[in-house]
Design a protein around this motif. Structure first.
Motif, PDB file in Angstrom:
ATOM      1  N   ILE A   1       0.827  -1.214   0.000  1.00  0.00           N
ATOM      2  CA  ILE A   1       0.000   0.000   0.000  1.00  0.00           C
ATOM      3  C   ILE A   1       0.858   1.259   0.000  1.00  0.00           C
ATOM      4  O   ILE A   1       0.450   2.306  -0.514  1.00  0.00           O
ATOM      5  N   GLU A   2       2.071   1.178   0.559  1.00  0.00           N
ATOM      6  CA  GLU A   2       2.944   2.346   0.598  1.00  0.00           C
ATOM      7  C   GLU A   2       3.372   2.774  -0.804  1.00  0.00           C
ATOM      8  O   GLU A   2       3.651   3.943  -1.049  1.00  0.00           O
TER       9      GLU A   2
ATOM     10  N   ASP B   1       1.461   2.208  -3.514  1.00  0.00           N
ATOM     11  CA  ASP B   1       0.276   2.398  -4.333  1.00  0.00           C
ATOM     12  C   ASP B   1       0.218   3.847  -4.824  1.00  0.00           C
ATOM     13  O   ASP B   1       0.355   4.788  -4.034  1.00  0.00           O
ATOM     14  N   GLU B   2       0.030   4.040  -6.131  1.00  0.00           N
ATOM     15  CA  GLU B   2       0.063   5.388  -6.707  1.00  0.00           C
ATOM     16  C   GLU B   2      -1.043   6.271  -6.151  1.00  0.00           C
ATOM     17  O   GLU B   2      -0.845   7.472  -5.934  1.00  0.00           O
ATOM     18  N   PHE B   3      -2.208   5.672  -5.907  1.00  0.00           N
ATOM     19  CA  PHE B   3      -3.325   6.432  -5.338  1.00  0.00           C
ATOM     20  C   PHE B   3      -2.962   6.971  -3.956  1.00  0.00           C
ATOM     21  O   PHE B   3      -3.172   8.154  -3.658  1.00  0.00           O
ATOM     22  N   VAL B   4      -2.387   6.115  -3.121  1.00  0.00           N
ATOM     23  CA  VAL B   4      -1.976   6.525  -1.778  1.00  0.00           C
ATOM     24  C   VAL B   4      -0.851   7.551  -1.856  1.00  0.00           C
ATOM     25  O   VAL B   4      -0.834   8.528  -1.098  1.00  0.00           O
ATOM     26  N   SER B   5       0.076   7.347  -2.769  1.00  0.00           N
ATOM     27  CA  SER B   5       1.192   8.291  -2.925  1.00  0.00           C
ATOM     28  C   SER B   5       0.691   9.678  -3.315  1.00  0.00           C
ATOM     29  O   SER B   5       1.201  10.699  -2.836  1.00  0.00           O
ATOM     30  N   ASP B   6      -0.328   9.728  -4.180  1.00  0.00           N
ATOM     31  CA  ASP B   6      -0.894  11.018  -4.585  1.00  0.00           C
ATOM     32  C   ASP B   6      -1.554  11.724  -3.400  1.00  0.00           C
ATOM     33  O   ASP B   6      -1.443  12.956  -3.261  1.00  0.00           O
ATOM     34  N   LEU B   7      -2.248  10.959  -2.545  1.00  0.00           N
ATOM     35  CA  LEU B   7      -2.864  11.551  -1.361  1.00  0.00           C
ATOM     36  C   LEU B   7      -1.802  12.110  -0.419  1.00  0.00           C
ATOM     37  O   LEU B   7      -1.956  13.205   0.143  1.00  0.00           O
ATOM     38  N   LYS B   8      -0.725  11.360  -0.249  1.00  0.00           N
ATOM     39  CA  LYS B   8       0.359  11.824   0.630  1.00  0.00           C
ATOM     40  C   LYS B   8       1.006  13.088   0.076  1.00  0.00           C
ATOM     41  O   LYS B   8       1.331  14.020   0.822  1.00  0.00           O
ATOM     42  N   ALA B   9       1.196  13.117  -1.232  1.00  0.00           N
ATOM     43  CA  ALA B   9       1.809  14.288  -1.860  1.00  0.00           C
ATOM     44  C   ALA B   9       0.929  15.520  -1.679  1.00  0.00           C
ATOM     45  O   ALA B   9       1.416  16.625  -1.417  1.00  0.00           O
ATOM     46  N   LEU B  10      -0.402  15.307  -1.798  1.00  0.00           N
ATOM     47  CA  LEU B  10      -1.348  16.416  -1.632  1.00  0.00           C
ATOM     48  C   LEU B  10      -1.248  17.014  -0.242  1.00  0.00           C
ATOM     49  O   LEU B  10      -1.137  18.239  -0.077  1.00  0.00           O
ATOM     50  N   THR B  11      -1.286  16.159   0.778  1.00  0.00           N
ATOM     51  CA  THR B  11      -1.263  16.659   2.153  1.00  0.00           C
ATOM     52  C   THR B  11       0.109  17.204   2.533  1.00  0.00           C
ATOM     53  O   THR B  11       0.210  18.195   3.265  1.00  0.00           O
ATOM     54  N   SER B  12       1.149  16.576   2.054  1.00  0.00           N
ATOM     55  CA  SER B  12       2.505  17.046   2.385  1.00  0.00           C
ATOM     56  C   SER B  12       2.754  18.442   1.823  1.00  0.00           C
ATOM     57  O   SER B  12       3.338  19.301   2.495  1.00  0.00           O
ATOM     58  N   GLU B  13       2.297  18.656   0.596  1.00  0.00           N
ATOM     59  CA  GLU B  13       2.485  19.975  -0.011  1.00  0.00           C
ATOM     60  C   GLU B  13       1.663  21.039   0.715  1.00  0.00           C
ATOM     61  O   GLU B  13       2.169  22.128   1.023  1.00  0.00           O
ATOM     62  N   TYR B  14       0.410  20.717   1.021  1.00  0.00           N
ATOM     63  CA  TYR B  14      -0.475  21.694   1.661  1.00  0.00           C
ATOM     64  C   TYR B  14       0.022  22.065   3.053  1.00  0.00           C
ATOM     65  O   TYR B  14       0.183  23.249   3.384  1.00  0.00           O
ATOM     66  N   PHE B  15       0.280  21.067   3.879  1.00  0.00           N
ATOM     67  CA  PHE B  15       0.679  21.351   5.261  1.00  0.00           C
ATOM     68  C   PHE B  15       2.145  21.750   5.364  1.00  0.00           C
ATOM     69  O   PHE B  15       2.527  22.468   6.287  1.00  0.00           O
TER      70      PHE B  15
ATOM     71  N   ASN C   1      -8.451  -1.773  -0.358  1.00  0.00           N
ATOM     72  CA  ASN C   1      -7.533  -0.682  -0.100  1.00  0.00           C
ATOM     73  C   ASN C   1      -8.182   0.214   0.963  1.00  0.00           C
ATOM     74  O   ASN C   1      -9.238   0.796   0.738  1.00  0.00           O
ATOM     75  N   PHE C   2      -7.562   0.319   2.123  1.00  0.00           N
ATOM     76  CA  PHE C   2      -8.173   1.024   3.258  1.00  0.00           C
ATOM     77  C   PHE C   2      -8.590   2.449   2.896  1.00  0.00           C
ATOM     78  O   PHE C   2      -9.673   2.910   3.266  1.00  0.00           O
ATOM     79  N   TYR C   3      -7.741   3.165   2.183  1.00  0.00           N
ATOM     80  CA  TYR C   3      -8.033   4.568   1.857  1.00  0.00           C
ATOM     81  C   TYR C   3      -9.180   4.685   0.865  1.00  0.00           C
ATOM     82  O   TYR C   3     -10.040   5.562   1.006  1.00  0.00           O
ATOM     83  N   LYS C   4      -9.185   3.805  -0.125  1.00  0.00           N
ATOM     84  CA  LYS C   4     -10.300   3.822  -1.064  1.00  0.00           C
ATOM     85  C   LYS C   4     -11.605   3.455  -0.367  1.00  0.00           C
ATOM     86  O   LYS C   4     -12.673   3.990  -0.684  1.00  0.00           O
ATOM     87  N   HIS C   5     -11.522   2.534   0.594  1.00  0.00           N
ATOM     88  CA  HIS C   5     -12.717   2.137   1.326  1.00  0.00           C
ATOM     89  C   HIS C   5     -13.307   3.327   2.082  1.00  0.00           C
ATOM     90  O   HIS C   5     -14.532   3.502   2.135  1.00  0.00           O
ATOM     91  N   GLN C   6     -12.462   4.149   2.675  1.00  0.00           N
ATOM     92  CA  GLN C   6     -12.946   5.315   3.406  1.00  0.00           C
ATOM     93  C   GLN C   6     -13.676   6.296   2.479  1.00  0.00           C
ATOM     94  O   GLN C   6     -14.613   6.982   2.904  1.00  0.00           O
TER      95      GLN C   6
END
Length: 383
Positions: free
Chosen positions: A36-37, A39-53, A298-303
């Motif tokens: 899961i680490e 996973d491109e979908f998860v990586s995109d979410l991490k990139a979004l939050t890392s850039e914003y915060f 995929n836990f994140y997609k499930h949410q």
């Protein structure tokens, strides 16, 4: 993992009271964590939050990025304003002014919606002591310790998964909102307006605060879905005292200061208004057609697929729900304060579109409520 190991529930299936701690069934869903680490979908979410915060942390010269995810000064100002407004109405409310039989519980809901929920997700402050203390300042929605079990641990980990999400089984004798709940003849008219009005009126005060709470203390399990910690004697005594205090301030005191007819009104109506505010802003987020049977390993997609946003362009929806109208983003990032979710939502939606993940959103309260009631009607039919 070292931290988690200290709180691991023993594998024994029976508690000291002989009650099953957790239902073995999981509707066939087991999250897949391997890979899961990357996973491109998860990586995109991490990139979004890392850039914003990361940008916020740099602009405010914060010591770490985690501080940037908590409540801003504007959010704290809103919380303090609502809290002062609520407590300011209490003298007139206690004296029986009829206007405040509505205004005070609505302000109580607004206050709790905009700070209490965030605090119990550790999203109000980067100081754990603030997050731990603040919910006990106004524990009208639930006992914070029980809410951690039911909501933070159970609902968020296993959203809409039968036999695992405790929110699917709050009052199975009264309402059937998921196929995992056995159909009863009493469910056939569950969509009747008066039935829903009654259930919504007592859901918070009688349901969460008293009945479900006491069952969790006795059975050491919340709705047979989430194992509850074994309390020490001092902890149990403090908890029971807190529940008695809640019952006293919510239901009992009017009978000592008002005539019986007015005491009955003052004991029921404010609690019913508060409860209906809570139910309106909680049932329309997951108990709707597109979300109720959705799932992903995929836990994140499930949410994402099990949640629904509403009124993202409406300030009324945002403030009256305390930001719960960004339910998708909240379930993705529960320890991030709700004040940041409107800024993150467009990016999350864009990432979902890129990866073909359904992003459920409706225009506002009306459309969301109609969808929920349609689901309630569907669940009333005998399978």
């Amino acid at each position: 993992m070292q931290i988690l190991s200290k709180y691991e529930v023993p594998k024994a299936k029976e508690s000291t009271f002989g009650c099953q701690l957790m239902d073995e069934r999981d509707d066939g869903l087991v999250y897949e964590w391997d890979g899961i680490e990357s996973d491109e979908f998860v990586s995109d979410l991490k990139a979004l939050t890392s850039e914003y915060f990361g940008t916020i942390a740099k602009e405010k010269s914060l010591s770490n990025i985690t501080e940037a995810t908590k409540a801003t000064l504007a959010r704290w100002a809103l919380v303090m304003t609502l809290m002062i407004s609520f407590f300011g109405t209490l003298p007139l409310y206690i004296h029986g002014n009829w206007i405040f039989i509505v205004l005070t519980p609505v302000l109580a809901w607004l206050t709790i919606a905009n700070y209490w929920h965030d605090a119990t997700h550790f999203a109000l402050s980067s100081d754990w002591k603030v997050n731990a203390f603040m919910p006990y300042l106004l524990p009208l929605l639930s006992s914070p310790s029980v809410w951690y079990h039911q909501h933070t641990i159970g609902h968020h980990a296993y959203t809409n998964i039968g036999h695992k999400d405790p929110d699917l089984a709050h009052a199975p004798q009264l309402m059937r909102e998921h196929k995992s709940i056995r159909w009863r003849s009493t469910h056939s008219n569950q969509a009747h307006f008066l039935r829903i009005l009654l259930v919504w009126s007592i859901a918070s005060g009688i349901g969460l605060n008293i009945l479900s709470d006491m069952r969790s203390v006795v059975k050491l399990t919340y709705n047979n879905a989430v194992p509850c910690m074994q309390r020490s004697r001092s902890n149990l005594a403090a908890h029971l005292f807190g529940r008695l205090f809640y019952i006293s301030v919510a239901y009992v005191w009017p009978f000592f200061v008002f005539p019986l007819w007015k005491a009955l009104i003052w004991s029921f109506v404010p609690n019913a208004i508060f409860s209906m505010c809570f139910m309106l802003n909680s049932q329309i987020n997951h108990m709707v057609g597109p979300c109720i049977d959705a799932s992903s390993k995929n836990f994140y997609k499930h949410q994402i697929v099990t949640a629904q946003n509403f009124g993202n362009d409406s300030r009324l929806c945002y403030y009256f729900s305390g930001g719960l109208n960004y339910q998708i983003e909240h379930h993705l990032f529960p320890t991030i304060n709700h004040c940041h979710l409107p800024a993150l939502a467009p990016g999350v939606k864009r990432i979902c579109q890129k990866h073909g993940v359904p992003y459920n959103v409706v225009s506002g309260y009306k459309e969301a409520l109609v969808a929920h009631l349609a689901h309630t009607v569907e669940m009333a039919v005998r399978p």
